[in-house]
Motif scaffolding. Structure first.
Motif, short mmCIF file in Angstrom:
data_model
loop_
_atom_site.label_atom_id
_atom_site.label_comp_id
_atom_site.label_asym_id
_atom_site.label_seq_id
_atom_site.Cartn_x
_atom_site.Cartn_y
_atom_site.Cartn_z
N TRP A 131 40.51 53.96 43.87
CA TRP A 131 40.67 52.51 43.74
C TRP A 131 40.40 52.07 42.31
CZ3 TRP A 131 37.54 49.81 48.23
CH2 TRP A 131 37.81 50.44 49.46
N GLU A 132 39.48 52.81 41.65
CA GLU A 132 39.00 52.40 40.33
C GLU A 132 40.05 52.57 39.24
OE1 GLU A 132 35.45 54.74 40.09
OE2 GLU A 132 34.51 53.67 41.78
N ASP A 133 41.17 53.21 39.56
CA ASP A 133 42.30 53.23 38.62
C ASP A 133 42.99 51.87 38.56
OD1 ASP A 133 41.93 55.90 38.04
OD2 ASP A 133 43.52 56.61 39.38
N TYR A 134 42.94 51.12 39.64
CA TYR A 134 43.74 49.90 39.79
C TYR A 134 42.90 48.62 39.84
CZ TYR A 134 47.20 53.39 41.10
OH TYR A 134 48.03 54.47 41.10
N PRO B 295 39.18 28.98 47.60
CA PRO B 295 40.49 29.52 47.20
C PRO B 295 40.70 29.48 45.69
CG PRO B 295 40.73 27.33 48.17
CD PRO B 295 39.31 27.75 48.42
N ASP B 296 39.95 28.65 44.97
CA ASP B 296 40.06 28.60 43.51
C ASP B 296 39.43 29.82 42.85
OD1 ASP B 296 37.62 27.55 44.56
OD2 ASP B 296 37.12 26.76 42.57
N LYS B 297 38.64 30.59 43.63
CA LYS B 297 37.98 31.77 43.07
C LYS B 297 38.53 33.08 43.62
CE LYS B 297 33.62 29.17 42.83
NZ LYS B 297 32.17 29.16 43.17
N VAL B 298 39.41 32.98 44.62
CA VAL B 298 39.88 34.17 45.35
C VAL B 298 41.39 34.27 45.25
CG1 VAL B 298 40.00 35.27 47.62
CG2 VAL B 298 37.91 34.05 46.94
N SER B 299 41.88 35.43 44.80
CA SER B 299 43.33 35.61 44.68
C SER B 299 43.96 36.08 45.99
CB SER B 299 43.66 36.62 43.57
OG SER B 299 42.98 37.85 43.79
N ALA B 300 43.19 36.82 46.79
CA ALA B 300 43.70 37.31 48.08
C ALA B 300 42.51 37.74 48.93
CB ALA B 300 44.65 38.49 47.89
N TYR B 301 42.70 37.67 50.24
CA TYR B 301 41.69 38.14 51.18
C TYR B 301 42.22 39.38 51.90
CZ TYR B 301 38.94 38.88 55.29
OH TYR B 301 38.19 39.50 56.25
N VAL B 302 41.40 40.43 51.95
CA VAL B 302 41.74 41.67 52.64
C VAL B 302 40.72 41.90 53.75
CG1 VAL B 302 42.18 44.14 52.40
CG2 VAL B 302 42.66 42.60 50.47
N GLY B 303 41.18 41.98 54.99
CA GLY B 303 40.29 42.22 56.13
C GLY B 303 40.44 43.64 56.63
N VAL C 149 47.40 49.43 46.75
CA VAL C 149 48.26 49.37 45.56
C VAL C 149 49.57 48.64 45.87
CG1 VAL C 149 49.53 50.74 43.87
CG2 VAL C 149 47.22 51.42 44.55
N SER C 150 50.14 48.88 47.04
CA SER C 150 51.45 48.31 47.34
C SER C 150 51.38 46.91 47.93
CB SER C 150 52.23 49.22 48.29
OG SER C 150 51.58 49.31 49.56
N ARG C 151 50.29 46.61 48.65
CA ARG C 151 50.20 45.33 49.36
C ARG C 151 49.28 44.32 48.69
NH1 ARG C 151 54.03 45.42 53.61
NH2 ARG C 151 54.11 47.54 54.45
N VAL C 152 48.20 44.81 48.07
CA VAL C 152 47.19 43.90 47.52
C VAL C 152 47.36 43.69 46.02
CG1 VAL C 152 44.71 43.48 47.26
CG2 VAL C 152 45.58 44.58 49.35
N LEU C 153 47.57 44.76 45.28
CA LEU C 153 47.68 44.64 43.82
C LEU C 153 48.74 43.64 43.38
CD1 LEU C 153 46.48 45.76 41.18
CD2 LEU C 153 48.24 47.54 41.24
N PRO C 154 49.91 43.58 44.05
CA PRO C 154 50.92 42.59 43.63
C PRO C 154 50.48 41.14 43.81
CG PRO C 154 51.94 44.34 44.92
CD PRO C 154 50.46 44.51 45.06
N LEU C 155 49.41 40.91 44.56
CA LEU C 155 48.92 39.54 44.77
C LEU C 155 47.95 39.11 43.68
CD1 LEU C 155 48.23 39.85 48.61
CD2 LEU C 155 50.27 38.91 47.51
N THR C 156 47.71 39.99 42.72
CA THR C 156 46.77 39.73 41.62
C THR C 156 47.53 39.65 40.30
OG1 THR C 156 46.37 42.04 41.05
CG2 THR C 156 45.10 41.13 42.90
N GLU C 157 46.77 39.58 39.21
CA GLU C 157 47.39 39.58 37.88
C GLU C 157 47.94 40.94 37.49
OE1 GLU C 157 42.90 40.12 36.99
OE2 GLU C 157 44.22 39.42 38.60
N GLY C 158 47.61 41.97 38.29
CA GLY C 158 48.15 43.30 38.05
C GLY C 158 47.27 44.14 37.14
#
Length: 369
Positions: A86-89, A161-169, A345-354
């Motif tokens: 995970w620490e690569d991304y 929501p102003d501090k969170v880019s995505a929620y993963v459960g 990497v495929s589902r969560v990373l695209p929801l961030t700044e990358g």
């Protein structure tokens, strides 16, 4: 979701001298990149001081805050087994909640007990997010909530929501109905396995929940021990002994920290947090203003897959994704670590700044002395 007890994992194996072993693990995990970050620190969290770990190979990567479960079952001492890729991304933050994990050995439990509630832990989480945002220069973080932490994480994402880019459960808890599903499906699993004695013992524990809605802690813990027999906790494992033994190798934890981890967190049953956990219902939250990704194990009974999937079908969010792991139950990141990484990497990373590319630099061995 429930404060797990090592009684479910006995007999436990301890290492007489952990230092040489944890040094090997720590050295192997060392972040060597010049852009990286590897920090273990105590931070001020409201009226408390709590430990966090910050690790990543490029501190410019998106931040992912891991909110552990239980209540009281920290994941910091287990992350050596699954987190390195995970620490690569992501820059990954593990946070030990008040009174547990690395905070347990020196905790004043009598002082902490009146403060323990779902709302207090959510406030603590917000303070940790603010600390990390300032430290790393980030506007938002990904919140990953696991088990009990998925209740905390969902509230964090909904409230801030102003501090969170995505929620993963992961191992998503939903509400009081989870326990009824656990009870029903564990009996069904025992009957499918032809374990008539276990099925009879389970039925004798009922009704669960009680007619007045009460969820006795001893019954909830016993149910999870039974569920583990039928792949309901960790696919292919009949108990949680490996989880407790893995903490022995944690470089972040002292001997006292490991001892506290092994003792479990049943003391939390004296606090309001247990009532909140058993009565909170995420279906009352309504919609989210951030994307939601659920990563669920098909055979999870601790936080039943059926409940998480049903919640997903009704929740409203700007975007939502559910990934089912077909050979997992509750500890998906340990059961299918490769597929879990792929999902991040495929589902969560695209929801961030990358994740930015690395700059071209000399080899580490070629740095000026």
């Amino acid at each position: 979701m429930f404060p797990l007890s090592p009684a479910a994992a006995t007999p436990l194996e301890t290492i007489a001298d952990r230092a040489p072993v944890t040094k090997i693990v720590g050295d192997a995990r060392r972040i060597a990149t010049p852009e990286g970050i590897e920090i273990l620190e105590q931070v001020d969290v409201g009226d408390d001081r709590q430990w966090i770990s910050i690790r990543g190979r490029n501190r410019a990567n998106p931040v992912l805050l891991f909110v552990h479960g239980g209540p009281g079952t920290a994941m910091m001492p287990l992350n050596w087994a699954y987190q390195a890729p995970w620490e690569d991304y992501f820059t990954v933050v593990n946070w030990d909640q008040r009174g547990v994990g690395k905070n347990a050995a020196g905790a004043d439990r009598q002082k902490l007990l009146p403060t323990l509630s779902l709302d207090r832990v959510v406030q603590d989480g917000a303070a940790v997010i603010d600390h990390v945002r300032t430290r790393l220069g980030k506007d938002k973080v990904v919140v990953l909530g696991f088990s009990w932490g998925s209740m905390v994480g969902a509230h964090l994402a909904h409230r801030f929501p102003d501090k969170v880019s995505a929620y993963v459960g992961v191992g998503q808890a939903v509400g009081p109905d989870d326990e009824a599903i656990l009870y029903r499906e564990t009996i069904a699993a025992a009957e499918r396995a032809g374990d008539a004695a276990a099925a009879a013992e389970l039925k004798a524990l009922g009704p669960y929940p009680r007619a007045n809605g009460e969820l006795p802690l001893d019954v909830g813990s016993a149910l999870r021990r039974y569920a583990a027999r039928y792949d309901g906790m960790w696919y292919g494992h009949r108990d949680l002994k490996p989880m407790y033994d893995m903490a022995e190798l944690a470089p972040e934890y002292s001997d006292a920290d490991v001892a506290a981890f092994r003792q479990g967190s049943a003391w939390l049953s004296e606090s309001r947090i247990m009532h909140d956990m058993m009565t909170d219902d995420l279906r009352r939250l309504g919609g989210f203003q951030v994307p939601v990704v659920l990563l669920l194990g098909r055979y999870d009974l601790a936080t039943p897959y059926a409940a998480g999937r049903a919640w997903f079908e009704t929740l409203k969010a700007p975007a939502k994704t559910l990934v089912t792991f077909e050979r997992s139950s509750h500890f998906v990141m340990l059961e299918e670590p490769g597929r879990f990484l792929t999902a991040l990497v495929s589902r969560v990373l695209p929801l961030t700044e990358g994740a930015p590319p690395y700059a071209v630099l000399p080899r580490a061995s070629e740095k000026p002395r």
